[in-house]
Enzyme design. Structure first.
Site, PDB file in Angstrom:
ATOM      1  N   LYS A   1       0.861  -1.188   0.000  1.00 58.94           N
ATOM      2  CA  LYS A   1       0.000   0.000   0.000  1.00 58.94           C
ATOM      3  C   LYS A   1       0.895   1.234   0.000  1.00 58.94           C
ATOM      4  O   LYS A   1       1.383   1.662   1.038  1.00 58.94           O
ATOM      5  CB  LYS A   1      -0.908   0.007   1.225  1.00 58.94           C
ATOM      6  CG  LYS A   1      -1.934  -1.123   1.234  1.00 58.94           C
ATOM      7  CD  LYS A   1      -2.844  -1.034   2.434  1.00 58.94           C
ATOM      8  CE  LYS A   1      -3.904  -2.130   2.388  1.00 58.94           C
ATOM      9  NZ  LYS A   1      -4.828  -2.065   3.528  1.00 58.94           N
TER      10      LYS A   1
ATOM     11  N   LYS B   1      -5.060   6.436   2.344  1.00 59.55           N
ATOM     12  CA  LYS B   1      -5.505   6.438   3.746  1.00 59.55           C
ATOM     13  C   LYS B   1      -4.316   6.515   4.703  1.00 59.55           C
ATOM     14  O   LYS B   1      -4.443   7.030   5.820  1.00 59.55           O
ATOM     15  CB  LYS B   1      -6.391   5.225   4.028  1.00 59.55           C
ATOM     16  CG  LYS B   1      -5.781   3.860   3.735  1.00 59.55           C
ATOM     17  CD  LYS B   1      -5.029   3.254   4.897  1.00 59.55           C
ATOM     18  CE  LYS B   1      -4.437   1.908   4.521  1.00 59.55           C
ATOM     19  NZ  LYS B   1      -3.592   1.348   5.604  1.00 59.55           N
TER      20      LYS B   1
END
Length: 487
Positions: A193, A282
């Site tokens: 990520k 995020k």
């Protein structure tokens, strides 16, 4: 009554052996595996999530030794420091099942010696016994560990990328040398990520799956992304979780079925790149949340003390009642602003951003609660770590939100992406409508401001209502496919 073959595995899970073998046979058939030729699955990178993912597969399918071979690669030579060795010894002795397992394997003595300082332990060595250096408190099952990268990957059928995004390109460029003689391309599942920013020929995002594709030549149809709102240690301890595997239908549906477990539900989705980018986004705002939450706890201007429960670094005193209205309000103010910025950014990146709202908010929520990026922000604000220590922290691994802050800021500050500022009625770069992202960039990348700047940004009287940013995003055609490298 039909006999059902039930097996109990090292993490306490109970699986239907017949159902698992059927799923394994189905995937083997799709990959053209002949009898006597095991399906070779290799995890590359042994951080918390990469280790847990390999351990889940080992727990479920390791019993079928003639049909599948599961290995994990990590670099050799990483020393386990004395304090970690002592803590590891305490964990071992608090778990009777782990203690008995090590005694049976004749491995217990080395942990006794390491605790006394008479022996040095290495990260790859303890991984073989089921201990991840970034997740000492969660013992895993024993695993086959390989420290030679060529040996690990040269004949792999499925490669799981458990590396940080910042290391993915370099490692897979090396892997590409070992695949030059391959006739068939492997399947790659990326867990990373994070993103990189590229400014030429036009500003665009480079994701880990794209890095792998460019480094190895493996076609994108063979590369998938798996992500979701989850914490690695909790997944291994059978807390209910879900994830999405994204990519082409040819592989995502059979892999979702293969990976699914009673406590780990895997859905499939065709939108690979956007979900992958959201996984990096995020992390940006989780760092800010960590800073904010810690400062609100200990800021001397507060009228009442408050306590925030952090599973990573703070001691929970049991005084839950000390969670005051001030603390809750502070967190909600930040959450309102960061989610409005994320919504704004998703409208730039996705043609149908509403489809991402649920997964993005869920992933953000779990990261705020217990993720390493929020922990990093807390420790920076507390002064227990400094920016000079870099973004790879002992016992935690790579803090990918730091590089993501820089990448998103670089991309969204480009004048070729200018949009009309509704209040000032003039063209501005998108980042000008993202004050939290701008502040994080000044704190983490430029180091021009202290972490107190997050609070100052929220207290700015000129800061617009987050609702306005959402309305701007929803009422204007902001979608820029070029940002994701699409025509």
């Amino acid at each position: 009554m039909e006999n059902i073959n039930v097996d109990v595995y090292s993490n306490g899970s109970i699986q239907n052996g017949n159902g698992l073998e059927e799923r394994l046979d189905e995937l083997r058939g799709l990959l053209g595996k002949a009898d006597g030729d095991p399906l070779r699955i290799v995890g590359v990178g042994a951080g918390a999530w990469g280790s847990v993912f390999a351990a889940l597969l080992q727990d479920s399918y390791g019993q079928f030794r003639e049909k599948v071979q599961i290995r994990i690669w990590r670099r050799p030579g990483r020393v386990v420091d004395r304090a970690t060795a002592e803590h590891l010894f305490e964990v071992i002795n608090s778990r009777e099942d782990v203690l008995r397992r090590l005694i049976r394997r004749c491995a217990y003595l080395k942990y006794v010696e390491a605790r006394l300082g008479d022996r040095t332990l290495y990260a790859d060595e303890i991984l073989k016994d089921g201990f991840c250096l970034n997740m000492i408190d969660t013992p895993l099952c024993p695993m086959k560990v390989v420290t030679n990268l060529q040996e690990a990957v040269w004949d792999a059928d499925i490669v799981v990328n458990g590396l940080p995004s910042t290391e993915t390109r370099e490692v897979f460029e090396e892997i590409s040398h070992y695949w030059k003689e391959r006739i068939t391309m492997p399947i790659i599942i990326s867990l990373a990520k994070g993103i990189e920013a590229a400014l030429k020929p036009v500003p665009h995002i480079i994701t880990p799956t794209k890095m792998i594709n460019r480094a190895t030549g493996v076609p994108m149809e063979n590369i998938l992304y798996l992500g979701g709102p989850n914490i690695a240690s909790e997944i291994y301890n059978k807390e209910y979780a879900n994830a999405r595997i994204c990519g082409t239908e040819k592989w995502r549906k059979p892999l979702a079925k293969f990976l699914r477990q009673p406590h780990f539900i895997v859905w499939d989705n065709s939108d690979l790149v956007t979900h992958e980018v959201m996984g990096g986004l995020k992390n940006v705002y989780a760092i800010g949340a960590g800073k904010l939450l810690y400062q609100r706890m200990f800021s001397p201007c507060l009228l009442a003390p408050s306590v925030y429960v952090s599973y990573s670094c703070l001691v929970f005193s049991g005084m839950v009642a000390a969670l005051t209205n001030e603390s809750a309000t502070s967190k909600s103010v930040y959450f309102a602003h960061c989610t409005s910025e994320m919504i704004f950014i998703t409208h730039l990146l996705a043609e149908e951003p509403e489809k991402l709202a649920g997964p993005l908010l869920a992933d953000t929520y779990v990261t705020l609660l217990k993720g390493r990026n929020a922990w990093y922000g807390q420790m920076l604000a507390k002064g227990e770590i400094s920016l000079d220590m870099g973004d790879s922290i002992s016992g935690k691994g790579m803090i990918q939100g730091v590089s993501a802050v820089g990448a998103f800021y670089e991309l969204l500050s480009q004048s070729c992406l200018n949009i009309l500022h509704p209040g000032e009625n003039k063209p501005v770069a998108p980042v000008e409508l993202c004050p939290i992202l701008k502040t994080l960039y000044k704190v983490l990348i430029l180091r021009e401001q202290s972490s107190q700047a997050i609070l100052q940004a929220l207290r700015d009287e000129t800061l617009n209502d987050p609702r306005e940013r959402i309305e701007i995003a929803q009422s204007h055609a902001f979608y820029r496919p070029s940002l994701l490298g699409q025509p």
